[in-house]
Design an enzyme around this catalytic site. Structure first.
Site: not given
Ligand SMILES: CCN[C@H]1CN(CCOCC)S(=O)(=O)c2sc(S(N)(=O)=O)cc21
Ligand SMILES: [Zn+2]
Length: 261
Positions: A63, A93, A95, A105, A118, A198
Site C-alpha cells: 500500500h 510512510h 502517499h 490526502e 505521515h 486514511t
Molecule cells: C496499510 C495499512 N495502514 C494502516 C496501518 N496501521 C493501522 C492498523 O494497525 C492495526 C494494528 S497504522 O496505524 O500504522 C496506519 S496509520 C495510517 S494513516 N494513513 O492514517 O496515517 C494508516 C495505517
Molecule cells: Zn498515511
C-alpha cells in the site's frame, strides 16, 4: 483483513462495503480551509524528540513504503500541541500521485500537494499495545507533512536512495540510524482535528496534526517513489505504486483548530 487497494474495484469508494466506518463521523483526510479554522492561542507548540537509533527497517506493504521504529520505550516521542501526553513514534510512510497534479490526502482550500508524509505515533501511556491504541479514540497521533515539487530535499534522498531495495510488496530491508527529525520543515505551525486512519481499517483513533509548511521533493525523488510496485515479485501483473491516497472526507461538523493566526 480483507483485500483492499486504490484501484477501480477495490479503491476508496468501495472500502465502506468491508469497513462501514468509512461513512463515519470523524473520517480522514479532510480539506482544510484556513479561513474556517479556529485559532486557539492556548495550543502549546508541538514538541518532537526523536532518538537517532530507533529506526529499524524500510518495507513495502503493498500500500505504501513504511519505515518502522523500535517503540518499547519513550526514546522517540511527540508531545504538546493538542496531545495530553507523549505519543511514541511507530512508523512513517507516504502517499503520492502518478503525476504532479495530486497525491496528498489532506488538501488546503482544495490545493493538493504531490505527496504527503505521515509520522504515526501511539499513546503508550494509556494503552499497552499499538494494536489496542490503533482502535481507541485517543490512541494515535499522526503528524502530516505536505511535500511540494521543488529542488531535492537534503535528507529525503536517504529514503529515495533506499527505495530500490523494497520495489516489491512484501520486501523489507535494514534501515537503522535514520532520524526523521531531518524531514521536518523549519516552521511547526499546524492545524489539528479529530480524525481517522486514511486506510482500512479506517479506525476513528487519530488526532491529526497537519503542518502548514510543506517540505520539498524533486522530480527525480518522486520518480523513485513511482517505481515502487503494489505487486509482489511473483505476481504476473506488475502494478506501479502510485495514487495511493484517499480523497477528502466530509467534515461532519468537526472543528479544525489552528496553532497560528
Ligand atoms: C496499510 C495499512 N495502514 C494502516 C496501518 N496501521 C493501522 C492498523 O494497525 C492495526 C494494528 S497504522 O496505524 O500504522 C496506519 S496509520 C495510517 S494513516 N494513513 O492514517 O496515517 C494508516 C495505517
Ligand atoms: Zn498515511
Amino acid at each position: 483483513g480483507h483485500k483492499w487497494g486504490y484501484g477501480e474495484e477495490d479503491g476508496p469508494s468501495a472500502w465502506h462495503k468491508s469497513y462501514p466506518i468509512a461513512q463515519g463521523t470523524r473520517q480522514s483526510p479532510i480539506n482544510i480551509v484556513p479561513e474556517e479554522a479556529v485559532y486557539d492561542s492556548r495550543l502549546p507548540a508541538i514538541s518532537i524528540n526523536y532518538d537517532n537509533c530507533t529506526s529499524l527497517n524500510i518495507s513495502n506493504n503493498g500500500h505504501s513504503v513504511v519505515v518502522e521504529f523500535e517503540d518499547m520505550d519513550d526514546r522517540s516521542v511527540i508531545q504538546g500541541g493538542p496531545l495530553e501526553n507523549a505519543y511514541r513514534l511507530k512508523q512513517f510512510h507516504f502517499h503520492w500521485g502518478g503525476k504532479d497534479c495530486d497525491g496528498s490526502e489532506h488538501t488546503v482550500s482544495g490545493k493538493t500537494y504531490v505527496s504527503e508524509l505521515h509520522l504515526v505515533h501511539w499513546n503508550a501511556v494509556r494503552y499497552r499495545t499499538f494494536g489496542e491504541a490503533a482502535a481507541a479514540p485517543d490512541g494515535l497521533a499522526v503528524l502530516g507533512i505536505f511535500m511540494e515539487k521543488g529542488d531535492g530535499h537534503g535528507d529525503l534522498h536517504t529514503i529515495t536512495d533506499a527505495l530500490y531495495m523494497v520495489k516489491f510488496k512484501g520486501s523489507v530491508a535494514n534501515f537503522k540510524g535514520f532520524n526523521p527529525k531531518c524531514l521536518l520543515p523549519s516552521n511547526l505551525k499546524f492545524w489539528t482535528y479529530p480524525g481517522s486512519l486514511t486506510t482500512p481499517p479506517l479506525h476513528e483513533s487519530v488526532t491529526w496534526i497537519v503542518l502548514a509548511e510543506p517540505i520539498r521533493v524533486s522530480d527525480k525523488q518522486m520518480a523513485k517513489f513511482r517505481m515502487l510496485l503494489f505487486s509482489a515479485e511473483e505476481e504476473e501483473q506488475r502494478k506501479r505504486m502510485e495514487n495511493n491516497f484517499r480523497p477528502p472526507q466530509p467534515l461532519k461538523g468537526r472543528t479544525v483548530r489552528a496553532s497560528f493566526k
